[in-house]
Design an enzyme around this catalytic site. Structure first.
Site, PDB file in Angstrom:
ATOM      1  N   GLU A 129       0.827  -1.215   0.000  1.00  0.00           N
ATOM      2  CA  GLU A 129       0.000   0.000   0.000  1.00  0.00           C
ATOM      3  C   GLU A 129       0.859   1.262   0.000  1.00  0.00           C
ATOM      4  OE1 GLU A 129      -0.148  -2.627   2.053  1.00  0.00           O
ATOM      5  OE2 GLU A 129      -2.071  -2.715   3.085  1.00  0.00           O
ATOM      6  N   CYS A 157      -2.804  -2.642   7.459  1.00  0.00           N
ATOM      7  CA  CYS A 157      -2.382  -2.497   8.852  1.00  0.00           C
ATOM      8  C   CYS A 157      -2.597  -1.037   9.270  1.00  0.00           C
ATOM      9  CB  CYS A 157      -0.919  -2.900   8.993  1.00  0.00           C
ATOM     10  SG  CYS A 157       0.239  -1.735   8.238  1.00  0.00           S
TER      11      CYS A 157
END
Length: 149
Positions: A46, A74
């Site tokens: 990401e 996360c």
């Protein structure tokens, strides 16, 4: 999500997580995890996809983009998604250890924060989960330890 799965499979020595950033139905950035390759704990798919998208568009504000990720982000990655003003996150399977888009934390809709992100989950969930399960099963066969991320 198929493109994010391709990105996840591109680096066989990394935890297979892939991310793509889309603008107007066009892929503008793609990345897989690179923590092992770069020795960088922040080199999550990401983070790398967001950096590449910002560089390509020459702006940090990605408020007209969507990010697709094979595994629920996360807390670090969810924070970066919010700070990039991404309005929509689509992910494949839940992250039972570190999920910050609803599983363990709900940073996408955190009380008191003005930053929000619409979350859609379960897209190609089975394929995303199988890829991760296969990777960790193979690691266990060879006595290696690895954590998702």
């Amino acid at each position: 999500m198929s493109l994010a799965l391709e990105a996840a499979r591109a680096r066989p020595d990394e935890v297979p997580v892939g991310a793509i950033v889309v603008l107007d139905d066009q892929e503008i950035a793609r990345a897989g995890n690179e923590r092992e390759q770069s020795s960088d704990p922040t080199a999550h798919a990401e983070m790398l996809a967001l950096r590449a998208a910002a560089a390509r568009l020459q702006r940090w504000n990605l408020s007209d983009c969507t990010i697709y990720v094979t595994l629920e982000p996360c807390p670090m990655c969810m924070g970066a998604i919010l700070l990039a003003r991404i309005p929509r996150l689509v992910f494949g399977c839940r992250n039972l250890k570190l999920g910050a888009a609803g599983t363990l934390l709900g940073l996408h809709d955190f009380p008191g924060s003005s930053l929000r992100c619409r979350v859609e989950q379960g897209v190609l969930q089975t394929e995303c989960a199988r890829l991760l399960e296969s990777f960790f099963q193979q690691r266990r066969l060879y006595g290696e330890v690895a954590e998702p991320g």
